[in-house]
Design an enzyme around this catalytic site. Structure first.
Site, PDB file in Angstrom:
ATOM      1  N   HIS A   1      44.174  34.897  31.626  1.00 34.77           N
ATOM      2  CA  HIS A   1      43.952  33.868  32.668  1.00 34.77           C
ATOM      3  C   HIS A   1      43.800  32.482  31.710  1.00 34.77           C
ATOM      4  O   HIS A   1      43.598  31.515  32.205  1.00 34.77           O
ATOM      5  CB  HIS A   1      42.615  34.035  33.312  1.00 34.77           C
ATOM      6  CG  HIS A   1      42.723  35.204  34.460  1.00 34.77           C
ATOM      7  ND1 HIS A   1      43.780  35.231  35.282  1.00 34.77           N
ATOM      8  CD2 HIS A   1      41.665  35.931  34.454  1.00 34.77           C
ATOM      9  CE1 HIS A   1      43.372  36.408  36.198  1.00 34.77           C
ATOM     10  NE2 HIS A   1      42.310  36.941  35.670  1.00 34.77           N
TER      11      HIS A   1
ATOM     12  N   GLY B   1      46.617  36.636  42.471  1.00 28.37           N
ATOM     13  CA  GLY B   1      47.629  37.550  42.886  1.00 28.37           C
ATOM     14  C   GLY B   1      47.782  38.267  41.202  1.00 28.37           C
ATOM     15  O   GLY B   1      48.911  38.963  41.319  1.00 28.37           O
ATOM     16  N   THR B   2      47.099  38.271  40.585  1.00 29.14           N
ATOM     17  CA  THR B   2      47.278  38.697  39.033  1.00 29.14           C
ATOM     18  C   THR B   2      47.739  40.290  39.199  1.00 29.14           C
ATOM     19  O   THR B   2      48.669  40.574  38.625  1.00 29.14           O
ATOM     20  CB  THR B   2      46.033  38.586  38.323  1.00 29.14           C
ATOM     21  OG1 THR B   2      45.447  37.059  38.538  1.00 29.14           O
ATOM     22  CG2 THR B   2      46.302  38.566  36.923  1.00 29.14           C
ATOM     23  N   THR B   3      46.586  40.968  39.948  1.00 35.40           N
ATOM     24  CA  THR B   3      46.807  42.495  39.815  1.00 35.40           C
ATOM     25  C   THR B   3      47.971  42.824  40.468  1.00 35.40           C
ATOM     26  O   THR B   3      48.624  43.916  39.886  1.00 35.40           O
ATOM     27  CB  THR B   3      45.547  42.934  40.608  1.00 35.40           C
ATOM     28  OG1 THR B   3      44.289  42.489  39.866  1.00 35.40           O
ATOM     29  CG2 THR B   3      45.307  44.663  40.505  1.00 35.40           C
TER      30      THR B   3
ATOM     31  N   ARG C   1      48.407  30.202  43.223  1.00 37.29           N
ATOM     32  CA  ARG C   1      47.884  30.452  44.553  1.00 37.29           C
ATOM     33  C   ARG C   1      47.074  29.203  44.963  1.00 37.29           C
ATOM     34  O   ARG C   1      46.474  28.346  44.079  1.00 37.29           O
ATOM     35  CB  ARG C   1      47.132  31.610  44.833  1.00 37.29           C
ATOM     36  CG  ARG C   1      46.678  32.121  45.967  1.00 37.29           C
ATOM     37  CD  ARG C   1      45.548  33.001  45.902  1.00 37.29           C
ATOM     38  NE  ARG C   1      45.634  33.869  47.315  1.00 37.29           N
ATOM     39  CZ  ARG C   1      44.560  34.560  47.366  1.00 37.29           C
ATOM     40  NH1 ARG C   1      43.839  35.092  46.521  1.00 37.29           N
ATOM     41  NH2 ARG C   1      44.321  34.978  48.719  1.00 37.29           N
TER      42      ARG C   1
ATOM     43  N   ARG D   1      40.508  42.527  47.381  1.00 42.70           N
ATOM     44  CA  ARG D   1      39.964  42.181  48.737  1.00 42.70           C
ATOM     45  C   ARG D   1      40.797  42.278  49.935  1.00 42.70           C
ATOM     46  O   ARG D   1      41.376  43.347  50.314  1.00 42.70           O
ATOM     47  CB  ARG D   1      39.227  40.715  48.747  1.00 42.70           C
ATOM     48  CG  ARG D   1      38.025  40.419  47.642  1.00 42.70           C
ATOM     49  CD  ARG D   1      37.623  39.119  47.579  1.00 42.70           C
ATOM     50  NE  ARG D   1      36.977  38.952  48.618  1.00 42.70           N
ATOM     51  CZ  ARG D   1      37.690  37.720  49.351  1.00 42.70           C
ATOM     52  NH1 ARG D   1      38.726  37.040  48.981  1.00 42.70           N
ATOM     53  NH2 ARG D   1      37.190  37.436  50.647  1.00 42.70           N
TER      54      ARG D   1
ATOM     55  N   LEU E   1      52.899  48.509  47.203  1.00 47.00           N
ATOM     56  CA  LEU E   1      52.267  47.374  46.978  1.00 47.00           C
ATOM     57  C   LEU E   1      51.935  46.663  48.301  1.00 47.00           C
ATOM     58  O   LEU E   1      51.102  45.733  48.234  1.00 47.00           O
ATOM     59  CB  LEU E   1      53.555  46.287  46.345  1.00 47.00           C
ATOM     60  CG  LEU E   1      53.533  46.724  44.867  1.00 47.00           C
ATOM     61  CD1 LEU E   1      54.811  45.704  44.665  1.00 47.00           C
ATOM     62  CD2 LEU E   1      52.389  46.624  44.136  1.00 47.00           C
TER      63      LEU E   1
ATOM     64  N   GLY F   1      43.834  39.991  50.483  1.00 49.47           N
ATOM     65  CA  GLY F   1      44.991  39.750  50.272  1.00 49.47           C
ATOM     66  C   GLY F   1      45.769  38.804  51.181  1.00 49.47           C
ATOM     67  O   GLY F   1      46.917  38.684  51.314  1.00 49.47           O
TER      68      GLY F   1
ATOM     69  N   TYR G   1      51.852  32.943  44.963  1.00 45.45           N
ATOM     70  CA  TYR G   1      51.352  34.097  45.664  1.00 45.45           C
ATOM     71  C   TYR G   1      51.549  34.335  46.963  1.00 45.45           C
ATOM     72  O   TYR G   1      51.887  35.072  47.834  1.00 45.45           O
ATOM     73  CB  TYR G   1      49.657  34.059  45.660  1.00 45.45           C
ATOM     74  CG  TYR G   1      48.807  35.094  46.354  1.00 45.45           C
ATOM     75  CD1 TYR G   1      48.799  36.357  45.942  1.00 45.45           C
ATOM     76  CD2 TYR G   1      48.282  34.798  47.546  1.00 45.45           C
ATOM     77  CE1 TYR G   1      48.175  37.270  46.322  1.00 45.45           C
ATOM     78  CE2 TYR G   1      47.822  35.828  48.084  1.00 45.45           C
ATOM     79  CZ  TYR G   1      47.598  37.011  47.681  1.00 45.45           C
ATOM     80  OH  TYR G   1      46.939  38.194  48.470  1.00 45.45           O
TER      81      TYR G   1
END
Length: 351
Positions: free
Chosen positions: A161, A78-80, A183, A311, A280, A313, A246
């Site tokens: 990361h 869930g970084t982005t 996550r 992708r 979002l 989510g 996440y």
């Protein structure tokens, strides 16, 4: 599996493990983005390409500023999504800039250059001969981000990361804000598998069963997964750390927006919260070129025919790749590792 060298990495308090030659050869056959070999770093044996040894001192000794904001995750956690939420909250919900300026420019990836092997970079440059703009992009993205950050003025937003143990040791006590997102490992593994196939800088060419074998054995970039996540979990009560799951972002985005805005001391109105939720929403977010690394596709760094950077989510979407045998293996691996911690993932389904 490996043999230790009794030395530190360029004076850092981190031992280096060089992989056994046969294992290294096998990995190089399956991960075409690396050409020299792989390392395991520190007591947890974090897994990196050879270039990490040269860049580690710059990463570890990076000068943190009190007004920095960091997003720290194991890849594909869930970084982005988190980056974009953090950036928008910190920049008065500037949706116009967020939609037009690539997230990678607004929120640089701290150690990306570690994964740009010089031979691979030369191949990208050759493929883009005659196009000065594309060559400029390749040169810019392969430049160490710590150099870019050191020259930046004002508040900096930094994605990494790297686990806490490989980040600047004064990170948490410097005054800056750090958000860690975790996550569940099955979803991480499936998503990271697709990313390793998408990015030529990783260049994985095997199927998911082979990738899971590497992932479970801590032979995938930034692994071990459990060590990484537990380093975050064990710092969750530090006043400068916000630990998120996440799965909560996916199921209770409104609450997450409120939690992050409080942590960053950037309050939002109900109307602004609604705007953020719409922006979002994964159905909108995955079609946003500013967060999808479209500029990397243009210069040939992303493979065609693979799933996109952002992708689906989904939570518990791992079943698309796991066979019954792999589910059994993964469940045992998860159970064994959870026994040593009070960490629990919201809504995790074992099978």
């Amino acid at each position: 599996m490996s043999h230790k060298e009794d030395r530190e990495i360029n004076g850092l308090p981190l031992k280096i493990n060089k992989l056994d030659d046969e294992l290294n050869k096998q990995l190089l056959r399956d991960f075409l983005g690396e050409r020299t070999g792989f390392l395991q770093v520190g007591p947890e044996k974090y897994f990196f390409p050879q270039k990490f040894a040269a860049e580690a001192p710059h990463l570890y000794n990076f000068k943190v500023r009190p007004d920095d904001t960091w997003v720290v995750t194991f890849p594909r956690s869930g970084t982005t999504w988190t980056q974009e939420l953090v950036w928008l909250l910190s920049n008065n919900l500037d949706f116009k800039t967020a939609s037009s300026v690539p997230l990678a420019e607004r929120f640089p990836f701290f150690e990306f250059s570690v994964f740009m092997h010089e031979d691979v970079k030369k191949e990208f440059l050759k493929e883009n001969e005659g196009d000065d703009e594309k060559q400029k992009i390749i040169e810019e993205i392969s430049r160490p981000v710590y150099e870019i950050l050191n020259s930046m003025e004002g508040s900096r937003f930094i994605k990494t990361h790297l686990p806490f143990s490989l980040l600047p040791p004064n990170l948490l006590d410097s005054g800056c804000k750090v958000i860690y997102v975790a996550r569940n490992p099955k979803d991480v593994a499936v998503s990271f598998y697709h990313l390793n196939r998408l990015f030529k800088t990783q260049g994985f060419i095997g199927d998911f069963a082979k990738y899971w074998d590497y992932f479970e054995r801590n032979l995938s970039a930034w692994a071990p997964y459990w060590s990484h996540v537990l380093e975050g979990w064990n710092r969750r009560n530090h006043p400068n750390v916000l630990f998120l799951f996440y799965e909560q972002m996916n199921s209770a985005l409104r609450e997450i927006i409120e939690k992050v805005s409080t942590f960053l001391e950037k309050p939002v109105t109900e109307e602004q919260t609604e705007q953020l939720m719409n922006y979002l929403d994964i159905r909108n977010f995955k079609n946003n070129p500013a967060v999808n690394f479209d500029f990397l596709k243009e210069v040939g760094i992303l493979n065609t025919g693979e799933q996109g950077f952002v992708r689906k989510g989904k939570t518990n979407g791992w079943s698309e790749e796991f066979t019954p045998d792999l589910i059994e293996r993964a469940d045992k691996w998860i159970k064994d590792n959870l026994e040593r911690t009070d960490l629990r993932f919201p809504g995790m389904q074992s099978s």
